[in-house]
Write an enzyme that holds these catalytic residues in place. Structure first.
Site, PDB file in Angstrom:
ATOM      1  N   LYS A   1       0.858  -1.191   0.000  1.00 37.99           N
ATOM      2  CA  LYS A   1       0.000   0.000   0.000  1.00 37.99           C
ATOM      3  C   LYS A   1       0.889   1.234   0.000  1.00 37.99           C
ATOM      4  CE  LYS A   1      -3.920   1.971   2.651  1.00 37.99           C
ATOM      5  NZ  LYS A   1      -4.826   1.791   3.807  1.00 37.99           N
TER       6      LYS A   1
ATOM      7  N   SER B   1     -10.100  -0.500   7.062  1.00 36.63           N
ATOM      8  CA  SER B   1      -9.522  -0.363   5.721  1.00 36.63           C
ATOM      9  C   SER B   1      -8.830  -1.587   5.139  1.00 36.63           C
ATOM     10  CB  SER B   1      -8.541   0.798   5.703  1.00 36.63           C
ATOM     11  OG  SER B   1      -9.253   1.987   5.509  1.00 36.63           O
TER      12      SER B   1
ATOM     13  N   SER C   1      -9.866   1.923   2.901  1.00 36.40           N
ATOM     14  CA  SER C   1      -8.964   2.695   2.076  1.00 36.40           C
ATOM     15  C   SER C   1      -7.953   1.855   1.286  1.00 36.40           C
ATOM     16  CB  SER C   1      -8.193   3.692   2.946  1.00 36.40           C
ATOM     17  OG  SER C   1      -7.367   3.035   3.870  1.00 36.40           O
TER      18      SER C   1
HETATM   19  N1  GLN Z   1     -13.309   4.236   6.332  1.00 39.22           N
HETATM   20  C1  GLN Z   1     -12.735   4.683   7.568  1.00 39.22           C
HETATM   21  C2  GLN Z   1     -12.331   6.129   7.444  1.00 39.22           C
HETATM   22  O1  GLN Z   1     -12.645   6.720   6.476  1.00 39.22           O
HETATM   23  C3  GLN Z   1     -11.570   3.829   7.937  1.00 39.22           C
HETATM   24  C4  GLN Z   1     -10.365   4.094   7.121  1.00 39.22           C
HETATM   25  C5  GLN Z   1      -9.203   3.259   7.543  1.00 39.22           C
HETATM   26  O2  GLN Z   1      -9.358   2.211   8.176  1.00 39.22           O
HETATM   27  N2  GLN Z   1      -8.018   3.744   7.204  1.00 39.22           N
HETATM   28  O3  GLN Z   1     -11.732   6.683   8.298  1.00 39.22           O
END
Ligand code: GLN
Length: 485
Positions: free
Chosen positions: A76, A175, A151
């Site tokens: 990532k 995410s 994400s």
């Molecule tokens: N969807 C969640 C957010 O927008 C979690 C994102 C994540 O786990 N990095 O914060």
């Protein structure tokens, strides 16, 4: 070759049925063929990959290889990689080349893993659909009109489309697990502190945790055991020996009790998704698990608590991006220091990141600190206590990973609250610092859905083993989207 798991490819490499160079070329070819459509990669590191593969082949020849030597994976783009652009999918870091490797990158590299490239993601990992990326959205390989989740959407799409055998990810509120569920692959977020955060660009430091997205739980065990463990460069790293996960997953399965919060099956969960989940739970029962209804009385408060705590920490973490020492600097001439900062940050950050910084600064401000931030911390404790209480009676808590299968590109971008609610089942584990895994467990409207298992702190081995046993009797994890088989 591309549908083989890491465990299978590792055996192939060892038996010299394939070389690391052939394997790497095969996946680089697949990336070249498919990524114009998927947009799963921000950077493809072909040259480095081929050099690393050649070195891996030498090592395999010498006989000092590890089980990971020669296996290609993707990282990532939130992990710093020395000499390679590390953007966090933000315009702010579009020109940033990391001067050092993140601990997990370094550890996997030392084990002989070959990096194929850096995957697309939501900007600074803020999002649930990969649509906040400066580099554009990622397509879901099951249906290109749908999001892959976020994400870690690029990592998930890459593994689901088999253009990378596995990938790393990070999970602050879901995410890793949410995109894994929406693309039909396996994803694990370890216990907070299990895997070093050194060199992982911070979003919300008390929630962020690195993990992996793989085809199988067995593959996750293989990668995790090389990544995990104490790191003196991360002050929140746990000083606790790392079990031999890849060996433990194959040991006999001890009978477990699985807690099922009935509130997870309320109207918020799509009916067919609930059905698939019940079938999966039955499967675990057949394996010998005992299912037990439980309650997590405060879990419904986890989304509002998270959306105070995470932005608060983000507003502080992101203050370092000012365009002075690195990152985006506006071409416009600034009159004074304040306008210099405002131009750099105003032009360098996307709208979702700005929304989080503003929310965070607000809840931390003198007048509102007690009403919001302190209150959210109290709620976080209540959510965490719910799990502690549940784990006195059960070994795991099971439920859905997401309320529904993948949604359409653009479908939720106009309504942040709808987007935030996608993480309703995953955020609890982050607030409580617990290990949690998503396993592909069925198909709804032709799209994959996930089963989530949450475990007590440091019970990754039990979690992975249960996943492995589940995948011995199910074949959801072997399904590949039609265009990519
Ligand atoms: N969807 C969640 C957010 O927008 C979690 C994102 C994540 O786990 N990095 O914060």
């Amino acid at each position: 070759m591309h549908t083989r798991t890491l465990a299978q490819l590792s055996a192939d490499l060892r038996a010299r049925r394939v070389s690391a160079t052939e394997l790497t070329k095969h996946f680089l070819d697949r990336i070249a063929r498919h990524d114009a459509t998927l947009n799963a990669f921000i950077t493809v590191t072909s040259e480095q990959a081929l050099a690393a593969a050649a070195a891996a082949d030498k090592r395999l020849g010498r006989g000092d290889a590890t089980p990971l030597t020669g296996l290609p994976i993707a990282h990532k783009d939130i992990f710093c990689t020395a000499g390679v652009k590390t953007s966090c999918a933000s315009k702010m870091l579009d020109n940033f080349v990391a001067p050092y490797d993140a601990t997990i990158v370094e550890r996997l590299q030392n084990a002989g893993v070959v990096m194929l490239g850096k995957t697309n993601m939501d900007e600074f990992a803020m999002g649930s659909s990969n649509e906040t990326s400066f580099y554009g959205p990622v397509k879901n390989p099951w249906d290109h009109a749908l999001v892959p989740g976020g994400s870690s959407g690029g990592s998930a799409a890459a593994v689901a489309a088999r253009i990378a055998p596995a990938a790393t990810g990070t999970d602050t509120g879901g995410s890793i697990r949410q995109p894994a569920a929406l693309t039909g692959i396996t994803g694990i977020k370890p216990t907070y502190g299990r895997v070093s955060r050194y060199g992982m660009i911070a979003f919300a430091s008390s929630l962020d945790q690195a993990g992996v997205l793989t085809q199988t739980a067995e593959d996750a065990a293989l990668l995790l055991e090389a990544m995990a463990g104490f790191d003196e460069r991360d002050s929140t790293s746990l000083d606790d020996a790392v079990p031999n996960y890849s060996k433990l997953v194959n040991e006999p399965w001890e009978r477990v009790t699985i807690g099922v919060p009935e509130s997870f099956f309320d109207a918020g969960l799509e009916a067919d998704n609930a059905k698939a989940l019940r079938v999966a739970l039955k499967e675990l029962e057949k394996l010998g698990a005992t299912l037990k209804p439980i309650e997590l009385p405060h879990i419904h408060l986890s989304v509002p608590a998270y959306y105070v705590v995470a932005p608060a920490e983000a507003s502080s973490n992101l203050s370092r991006f000012d365009g002075v020492r690195f990152g985006y600097r506006s071409a416009a001439k600034a009159d004074d220091l304040l306008s210099f900062y405002m131009r750099n940050r105003g032009e360098g950050f996307g709208p979702e990141v700005k929304r989080r910084i503003l929310t965070g600064a607000y809840v931390l401000s003198a007048g509102y600190f007690d009403a919001y931030y302190l209150q959210a911390q109290k709620v976080r404790k209540l959510v965490s206590d719910d799990f502690t209480r549940a784990f006195r009676e059960v070994d795991f808590v099971a439920g859905p990973t997401t309320p529904a299968p993948a949604f359409g590109l653009g479908q939720k971008t106009g309504d942040p609250i709808q987007m935030y609610l996608n993480d309703i089942y995953t955020i609890g584990a982050n607030l409580a610092g617990l290990p949690a895994m998503s396993l592909p467990c069925g198909v709804v409207r032709g799209l994959p859905v996930g089963l989530q298992l949450v475990a007590p702190p440091l019970h990754e081995a039990q979690l992975l083993k249960t996943g492995h046993y589940f995948q011995r009797v199910t074949d959801w994890h072997q399904r590949v989207p039609a265009n990519y088989a």
